[in-house]
Design a protein around this motif. Structure first.
Motif, PDB file in Angstrom:
ATOM      1  N   UNK A  13       0.841  -1.193   0.000  1.00 24.65           N
ATOM      2  CA  UNK A  13       0.000   0.000   0.000  1.00 24.65           C
ATOM      3  C   UNK A  13       0.878   1.245   0.000  1.00 24.65           C
ATOM      4  N   UNK A  14       0.279   2.341  -0.434  1.00 21.14           N
ATOM      5  CA  UNK A  14       0.967   3.623  -0.354  1.00 21.14           C
ATOM      6  C   UNK A  14      -0.043   4.714  -0.042  1.00 21.14           C
ATOM      7  N   UNK A  15       0.425   5.753   0.612  1.00 17.39           N
ATOM      8  CA  UNK A  15      -0.401   6.899   0.945  1.00 17.39           C
ATOM      9  C   UNK A  15       0.477   8.135   0.910  1.00 17.39           C
ATOM     10  N   UNK A  16       0.033   9.148   0.198  1.00 20.10           N
ATOM     11  CA  UNK A  16       0.814  10.372   0.064  1.00 20.10           C
ATOM     12  C   UNK A  16      -0.093  11.576   0.240  1.00 20.10           C
ATOM     13  N   UNK A  17       0.333  12.524   1.054  1.00 21.37           N
ATOM     14  CA  UNK A  17      -0.392  13.780   1.237  1.00 21.37           C
ATOM     15  C   UNK A  17       0.461  14.900   0.647  1.00 21.37           C
ATOM     16  N   UNK A  18      -0.168  15.734  -0.181  1.00 23.73           N
ATOM     17  CA  UNK A  18       0.527  16.857  -0.806  1.00 23.73           C
ATOM     18  C   UNK A  18      -0.010  18.171  -0.247  1.00 23.73           C
ATOM     19  N   UNK A  19       0.881  19.086   0.050  1.00 23.98           N
ATOM     20  CA  UNK A  19       0.502  20.409   0.551  1.00 23.98           C
ATOM     21  C   UNK A  19       1.170  21.464  -0.340  1.00 23.98           C
ATOM     22  N   UNK A  20       0.639  21.647  -1.570  1.00 28.58           N
ATOM     23  CA  UNK A  20       1.263  22.629  -2.468  1.00 28.58           C
ATOM     24  C   UNK A  20       1.013  24.055  -1.995  1.00 28.58           C
ATOM     25  N   UNK A  21       1.934  24.933  -2.290  1.00 30.64           N
ATOM     26  CA  UNK A  21       1.833  26.325  -1.886  1.00 30.64           C
ATOM     27  C   UNK A  21       0.729  27.043  -2.664  1.00 30.64           C
ATOM     28  N   UNK A  22       0.528  26.656  -3.932  1.00 31.89           N
ATOM     29  CA  UNK A  22      -0.387  27.383  -4.799  1.00 31.89           C
ATOM     30  C   UNK A  22      -1.701  26.643  -5.094  1.00 31.89           C
TER      31      UNK A  22
END
Length: 93
Positions: A13-22
Motif C-alpha cells: 500500500x501507499x499513501x501520500x499527502x501533498x501540501x502545495x503552496x499554490x
C-alpha cells in the motif's frame, strides 16, 4: 509499505499527502497485489483532485532467457475529460 507477504503473495500500500503552496491539499492512495512476482494488480484513488479519481491496472512479468519482459496496462477515469487506457512494454537485462 508491505502489509501482507508470503512466498506467493504480496500486498503493498501507499499513501501520500501533498501540501502545495499554490493549490489545495490533496492525497493519493494506492494498493498493489502481486502473485509469485509475475502477476500484478493495482488500484489507486486521488482525494481532492478536480478530474482524476480512480485508477486501476494490471501487469505481467515474463522471464525470457536472460531478459525480463514487462507488460503493464492502466485505466484512468478523468470525469469530464473521459477515460484513458495506457500500455507499457518494458525490458530488463
Amino acid at each position: 509499505m508491505d502489509v501482507y507477504s508470503t512466498d506467493e503473495y504480496n500486498v503493498t500500500t501507499s499513501f501520500q499527502i501533498n501540501h502545495p503552496v499554490d493549490n489545495a491539499e490533496n492525497a493519493v492512495l494506492g494498493l498493489e497485489f502481486s502473485y509469485i512476482e509475475y502477476l500484478f494488480l493495482r488500484a489507486g484513488y486521488r482525494i481532492n483532485y478536480d478530474e482524476e479519481k480512480f485508477t486501476f491496472g494490471a501487469g505481467f512479468l515474463v522471464p525470457i532467457v536472460t531478459t525480463n519482459l514487462a507488460l503493464d496496462y492502466s485505466f484512468k477515469d478523468f470525469n469530464n475529460l473521459g477515460s484513458t487506457h495506457q500500455f507499457t512494454l518494458g525490458f530488463s537485462f
